[in-house]
Design a protein around this motif. Sequence first.
Motif, PDB file in Angstrom:
ATOM      1  N   PHE A  40       0.769  -1.218  -0.080  1.00 56.88           N
ATOM      2  CA  PHE A  40      -0.049  -0.058  -0.004  1.00 56.88           C
ATOM      3  C   PHE A  40       0.888   1.345  -0.281  1.00 56.88           C
ATOM      4  CE2 PHE A  40      -2.303   3.389   2.057  1.00 56.88           C
ATOM      5  CZ  PHE A  40      -3.324   3.626   1.013  1.00 56.88           C
ATOM      6  N   VAL A  41       2.158   1.301   0.602  1.00 58.74           N
ATOM      7  CA  VAL A  41       3.007   2.617   0.544  1.00 58.74           C
ATOM      8  C   VAL A  41       3.051   2.867  -0.616  1.00 58.74           C
ATOM      9  CG1 VAL A  41       5.045   3.184   1.299  1.00 58.74           C
ATOM     10  CG2 VAL A  41       3.772   1.765   2.883  1.00 58.74           C
ATOM     11  N   VAL A  42       3.734   1.737  -1.749  1.00 57.89           N
ATOM     12  CA  VAL A  42       3.978   1.982  -2.974  1.00 57.89           C
ATOM     13  C   VAL A  42       2.599   2.504  -3.745  1.00 57.89           C
ATOM     14  CG1 VAL A  42       4.523   1.086  -5.220  1.00 57.89           C
ATOM     15  CG2 VAL A  42       5.525   0.454  -2.952  1.00 57.89           C
ATOM     16  N   LEU A  43       1.548   2.070  -3.345  1.00 61.55           N
ATOM     17  CA  LEU A  43       0.315   2.411  -4.150  1.00 61.55           C
ATOM     18  C   LEU A  43      -0.154   3.652  -3.787  1.00 61.55           C
ATOM     19  CD1 LEU A  43      -2.133   1.173  -5.736  1.00 61.55           C
ATOM     20  CD2 LEU A  43      -3.306   0.585  -3.530  1.00 61.55           C
ATOM     21  N   GLU A  44      -0.123   3.852  -2.528  1.00 61.21           N
ATOM     22  CA  GLU A  44      -0.151   5.370  -2.034  1.00 61.21           C
ATOM     23  C   GLU A  44       0.747   6.552  -2.679  1.00 61.21           C
ATOM     24  OE1 GLU A  44       0.268   6.513   2.227  1.00 61.21           O
ATOM     25  OE2 GLU A  44      -1.783   6.918   2.311  1.00 61.21           O
ATOM     26  N   PHE A  45       2.135   6.195  -2.702  1.00 55.60           N
ATOM     27  CA  PHE A  45       2.845   6.948  -3.418  1.00 55.60           C
ATOM     28  C   PHE A  45       2.663   7.279  -4.798  1.00 55.60           C
ATOM     29  CE2 PHE A  45       6.692   7.572  -6.002  1.00 55.60           C
ATOM     30  CZ  PHE A  45       7.179   8.811  -5.505  1.00 55.60           C
ATOM     31  N   LEU A  46       2.139   6.391  -5.495  1.00 50.97           N
ATOM     32  CA  LEU A  46       1.785   6.281  -6.882  1.00 50.97           C
ATOM     33  C   LEU A  46       0.514   7.155  -7.071  1.00 50.97           C
ATOM     34  CD1 LEU A  46       2.526   2.749  -8.362  1.00 50.97           C
ATOM     35  CD2 LEU A  46       3.751   5.168  -8.829  1.00 50.97           C
ATOM     36  N   ALA A  47      -0.446   7.209  -6.159  1.00 55.08           N
ATOM     37  CA  ALA A  47      -1.578   7.722  -6.315  1.00 55.08           C
ATOM     38  C   ALA A  47      -1.401   9.362  -5.898  1.00 55.08           C
ATOM     39  CB  ALA A  47      -2.544   7.162  -5.113  1.00 55.08           C
ATOM     40  N   ASP A  48      -0.583   9.439  -4.884  1.00 57.31           N
ATOM     41  CA  ASP A  48      -0.343  10.939  -4.634  1.00 57.31           C
ATOM     42  C   ASP A  48       0.510  11.755  -5.592  1.00 57.31           C
ATOM     43  OD1 ASP A  48      -1.590  11.014  -2.295  1.00 57.31           O
ATOM     44  OD2 ASP A  48       0.272  10.353  -0.927  1.00 57.31           O
ATOM     45  N   PHE A  49       1.153  10.997  -6.545  1.00 55.46           N
ATOM     46  CA  PHE A  49       2.238  11.778  -7.611  1.00 55.46           C
ATOM     47  C   PHE A  49       1.758  11.053  -8.897  1.00 55.46           C
ATOM     48  CE2 PHE A  49       4.641  11.874  -3.641  1.00 55.46           C
ATOM     49  CZ  PHE A  49       4.813  13.056  -3.460  1.00 55.46           C
ATOM     50  N   LEU A  50       0.477  11.160  -9.272  1.00 55.64           N
ATOM     51  CA  LEU A  50       0.084  10.796 -10.703  1.00 55.64           C
ATOM     52  C   LEU A  50       0.816  11.750 -11.682  1.00 55.64           C
ATOM     53  CD1 LEU A  50      -3.711  10.566 -10.128  1.00 55.64           C
ATOM     54  CD2 LEU A  50      -1.913   8.925 -10.191  1.00 55.64           C
ATOM     55  N   ILE A  51       1.295  11.076 -12.915  1.00 59.79           N
ATOM     56  CA  ILE A  51       1.865  11.665 -13.881  1.00 59.79           C
ATOM     57  C   ILE A  51       0.561  12.195 -14.969  1.00 59.79           C
ATOM     58  CG2 ILE A  51       3.524  11.434 -15.730  1.00 59.79           C
ATOM     59  CD1 ILE A  51       4.791   9.551 -13.937  1.00 59.79           C
ATOM     60  N   ASP A  52       0.548  13.416 -15.022  1.00 64.42           N
ATOM     61  CA  ASP A  52      -0.484  13.812 -16.271  1.00 64.42           C
ATOM     62  C   ASP A  52       0.090  14.010 -17.459  1.00 64.42           C
ATOM     63  OD1 ASP A  52      -2.839  14.480 -17.233  1.00 64.42           O
ATOM     64  OD2 ASP A  52      -2.500  16.737 -16.461  1.00 64.42           O
ATOM     65  N   ASP A  53       0.267  13.206 -18.229  1.00 70.89           N
ATOM     66  CA  ASP A  53       1.043  12.836 -19.642  1.00 70.89           C
ATOM     67  C   ASP A  53       0.017  13.360 -20.683  1.00 70.89           C
ATOM     68  OD1 ASP A  53       2.782  13.183 -21.428  1.00 70.89           O
ATOM     69  OD2 ASP A  53       3.292  10.726 -21.444  1.00 70.89           O
ATOM     70  N   SER A  54       0.221  14.568 -21.208  1.00 73.18           N
ATOM     71  CA  SER A  54      -0.662  15.015 -22.251  1.00 73.18           C
ATOM     72  C   SER A  54      -0.076  14.461 -23.815  1.00 73.18           C
ATOM     73  CB  SER A  54      -1.230  16.351 -22.226  1.00 73.18           C
ATOM     74  OG  SER A  54      -0.271  17.118 -21.912  1.00 73.18           O
ATOM     75  N   THR A  55       0.782  14.100 -23.771  1.00 66.75           N
ATOM     76  CA  THR A  55       1.614  13.701 -25.013  1.00 66.75           C
ATOM     77  C   THR A  55       0.839  12.778 -26.113  1.00 66.75           C
ATOM     78  OG1 THR A  55       3.807  13.815 -23.693  1.00 66.75           O
ATOM     79  CG2 THR A  55       3.856  12.914 -26.215  1.00 66.75           C
TER      80      THR A  55
END
Length: 173
Positions: A40-55
């Motif tokens: 969950f720690v990894v999951l929570e980190f990924l949820a907090d720092f989503l990459i908004d890639d509009s390429t």
Amino acid sequence: MDPLKYLIEKSTLNGRISSWIVNLAQIDVRFMPQKAIKGFVVLEFLADFLIDDSTPVHENDFPDEDLMVTKDDIWTLYFDGASNQKECGVGVLLVSPKEEHVPISIKHDFNVTNKAAEYEACVVGLETALVFGVKKLRIFGDSSLIVNKISKRWKVTSESLAPYQTYLETLIN
């Protein structure tokens, strides 16, 4: 051997790593390896720092695009629970078909075993999914015990976990 000390003492470094070394040398940074990383720690980190890639995606980037794209209404549930001598907590991430994230973390005021904490996390996730009116749900957890018991590959042998299993089956139905 300390990895930071090795990098700082190595004389053949250049480029980005050498600039990091210069910046890190100004502050007192020590490398402390973590014994275990809960999922969950990894999951929570990924949820907090989503990459908004509009390429823009080019046509040839995904040769099997028609196989990868689904147009259904399946939600995804990630759950994890942890317990130690001091505290117990659960973490849940519910992801909608439109990639909207609903993160939930709860610290319990009571102590349970690690297995019971995993059950608690799954229960919280399923109850949240019901609140959102979810009909189709993919469930992911790092506990093979819970996953195999939900999919009825394993039977419940522990009397203390049997009520959890019964309640989970009620929620799934």
